[in-house]
Design an enzyme around this catalytic site. Sequence first.
Site, PDB file in Angstrom:
ATOM      1  N   GLY A   1       2.928   1.614  12.210  1.00 16.43           N
ATOM      2  CA  GLY A   1       3.734   2.469  11.327  1.00 16.43           C
ATOM      3  C   GLY A   1       3.479   3.932  11.656  1.00 16.43           C
TER       4      GLY A   1
ATOM      5  N   ASP B   1      -2.241   4.493   5.842  1.00 17.62           N
ATOM      6  CA  ASP B   1      -2.993   3.625   4.933  1.00 17.62           C
ATOM      7  C   ASP B   1      -4.459   4.021   4.785  1.00 17.62           C
ATOM      8  OD1 ASP B   1      -0.750   2.150   4.436  1.00 17.62           O
ATOM      9  OD2 ASP B   1      -1.193   0.611   5.920  1.00 17.62           O
TER      10      ASP B   1
ATOM     11  N   GLY C   1       0.511   0.988   0.852  1.00 16.07           N
ATOM     12  CA  GLY C   1      -0.881   0.549   0.811  1.00 16.07           C
ATOM     13  C   GLY C   1      -0.879  -0.945   0.626  1.00 16.07           C
ATOM     14  N   ARG C   2      -0.852  -1.626   1.754  1.00 15.58           N
ATOM     15  CA  ARG C   2      -0.726  -3.089   1.755  1.00 15.58           C
ATOM     16  C   ARG C   2      -1.957  -3.734   1.111  1.00 15.58           C
ATOM     17  NH1 ARG C   2       2.338  -6.757   4.912  1.00 15.58           N
ATOM     18  NH2 ARG C   2       3.791  -5.031   4.983  1.00 15.58           N
TER      19      ARG C   2
ATOM     20  N   GLU D   1       1.893  -0.733  -3.380  1.00 17.33           N
ATOM     21  CA  GLU D   1       2.847  -1.813  -3.084  1.00 17.33           C
ATOM     22  C   GLU D   1       2.180  -3.179  -3.005  1.00 17.33           C
ATOM     23  OE1 GLU D   1       4.510  -1.010   0.812  1.00 17.33           O
ATOM     24  OE2 GLU D   1       2.556  -1.052   1.777  1.00 17.33           O
TER      25      GLU D   1
HETATM   26  O1  F6P Z   1       1.384   1.164   8.713  1.00 17.61           O
HETATM   27  C1  F6P Z   1       1.358   1.450   7.396  1.00 17.61           C
HETATM   28  C2  F6P Z   1       2.535   1.046   6.573  1.00 17.61           C
HETATM   29  O2  F6P Z   1       3.142   2.248   6.311  1.00 17.61           O
HETATM   30  C3  F6P Z   1       2.208   0.231   5.323  1.00 17.61           C
HETATM   31  O3  F6P Z   1       1.639   0.915   4.279  1.00 17.61           O
HETATM   32  C4  F6P Z   1       3.563  -0.381   5.000  1.00 17.61           C
HETATM   33  O4  F6P Z   1       3.418  -1.552   4.236  1.00 17.61           O
HETATM   34  C5  F6P Z   1       4.065  -0.671   6.346  1.00 17.61           C
HETATM   35  O5  F6P Z   1       3.486   0.265   7.228  1.00 17.61           O
HETATM   36  C6  F6P Z   1       5.552  -0.666   6.510  1.00 17.61           C
HETATM   37  O6  F6P Z   1       5.830  -0.767   7.878  1.00 17.61           O
HETATM   38  P1  F6P Z   1       7.177  -1.165   8.557  1.00 17.61           P
HETATM   39  O7  F6P Z   1       7.849   0.129   8.910  1.00 17.61           O
HETATM   40  O8  F6P Z   1       6.796  -1.917   9.781  1.00 17.61           O
HETATM   41  O9  F6P Z   1       7.952  -1.998   7.593  1.00 17.61           O
END
Ligand code: F6P
Length: 418
Positions: free
Chosen positions: A13, A144, A191-192, A247
Site C-alpha cells: 500500500g 500502518d 489499520g488491519r 477498520e
Molecule cells: O498497506 C496498508 C493498508 O493501507 C491497510 O491499512 C489497508 O487495509 C490496506 O493497505 C488497503 O490496501 P489496498 O489498496 O491493497 O486495498
Amino acid sequence: MARTNLLYAQSGGVTAVINATAAAVIAAARERDDAVGTLFAARNGILGVLGEDLIDTAVLGAEEVDALAHMPGGAFGSCRFDLDPPERNPAQYDRLFAVFAAHGIGGFLYNGGNGSMDAVAKLSAAARARGYPLACVGVPKTVDNDLEGTDCSPGFGSAAKYAAVAMLEAGIDVASMASRSGRVFVLEVMGRNAGWIAAATALAAQTADEPPHIILMPEIPFDEDAFLAAVDATVKRLGYCAVTVSEGIRRANGTLVMEQDHDRKGHVQLGGAGQCIARLIHARLGHKHHWAIPDYLQRAAGHLVSAVDHAHASAVGRAAVEAAIAGRDCVMPAIRRLSDEPYRWDLEFADAAAIANLERRVPAHFIRADGLHVTDAARRYLRPLIEGEVYPAFARGVPDYRRLKLPAVPRKLASYVP
Ligand code: F6P
C-alpha cells in the site's frame, strides 16, 4: 571504484511520502555517480522485475525529482505480490536473476512493509546461494506503522496527521450540532491488525472532553456493552460523542466487526466497521449519527504531509543508496528515537530477515486500562511524528502534481511466462 547499477521498486500500500523516498534515492544515486551507474526503477514492484519492465530514472530532470518528493501515490507503481519460496518456484528466481544480470544490477532497493522485507530476505538468500553479487536493501514504508525494527514507519506520520486533523475538524462540527437527543460521529481509519492510526487521532484533543472520546483498536476485542455504556455516558455529559474506529476491529471470538469482500488470494478487504458501529449506536441508543471513511484519502493526502514523516522518508531513501553502495546486504535503514521532547532521531540498520512478516501492534502500555482510549505514553510517542507541514506547490487551486513520463528501457530478454 567500479560502478554498479541499482534497481529501486515500490511495494504494498502506498503512502503520502513514498515518493519522497523515491526522490531521495534518485538524488543520492546522482550524487554518488562515482559508485552508481544507472539507477533503474521497476514498474509495479517486483512484478516489474519479473516482467523486465524497467525505467531508467535518468529520464527525470532535477525539477521533476524535486516535484516527485511532494507527490502522493507510488510514482513507479506498486504491487501486492509475494515471492514464492525458492525451493517451490526456482524458475521465478531464475527469471529475477536473469533480469538483474541483463541490466548489471548490483543493488536492489525494495521500498515496502513487512511482506516486502520477506522479499528482501528471500532475494538476499537466493543471491548468496547462486553466488550472484547483490546488495538487497529494504526501505521501510507503511501507513500502518506495523514494521518491527524501527521506531516508526515512513508514511505513518502523514496518515496519522491526516486522521488527527479529520477528527479535530469533524469534532468541532459535531460539537456545534450537539443536541438534547444526542449526536454521534464515527471516523473509521486504516489499520488491519494494528490501531496506530486510530490511536493517533487522540492528538486532536487538548482536554479529556474533546474528540475523540472513544478509540476502538484491533488490539482490544470489541465489547459492545462496555462501548455503548461509554458512548451513553459521553452523550449525557456533552450532548455528543466522537468515536474513532480501526477498520480491523474484532469481536472477542476473533471475527471482524465488518469485512467487505475477499480478493482472489483470500485476503479480506476491510471497510465499513465505522458504519456498523454508528448503526449499532443508533439502534441501541437512538442517537442521530454520521460516519466517515477516509480510506485512500488518509494515505494519499499530499496536501497535509507531516514534516517529520517527510524527513524520515527522505532519510531512509538516502541511507538505502549508501548501504547498497557499501554492499550491505539484507538490511533496512530504521528510525531510531533519541528523545521525545525535543524530538531527536537518527538512523540505524536493522536485519531485514528478522523483520519479515512480523506485525508491530500498539503495545499494552499505550492503551488505557478500559481499552477505549490511549495513554499519555502513547501521546508522547505519537506527537512528534505528526509535527510540521510540508506542502506541495498549488496551481489552479489544487496541488500541482506532475504527470511523469516514464518510458520503459528496451527489453534484453524474452517475455516472462510464469
Ligand atoms: O498497506 C496498508 C493498508 O493501507 C491497510 O491499512 C489497508 O487495509 C490496506 O493497505 C488497503 O490496501 P489496498 O489498496 O491493497 O486495498
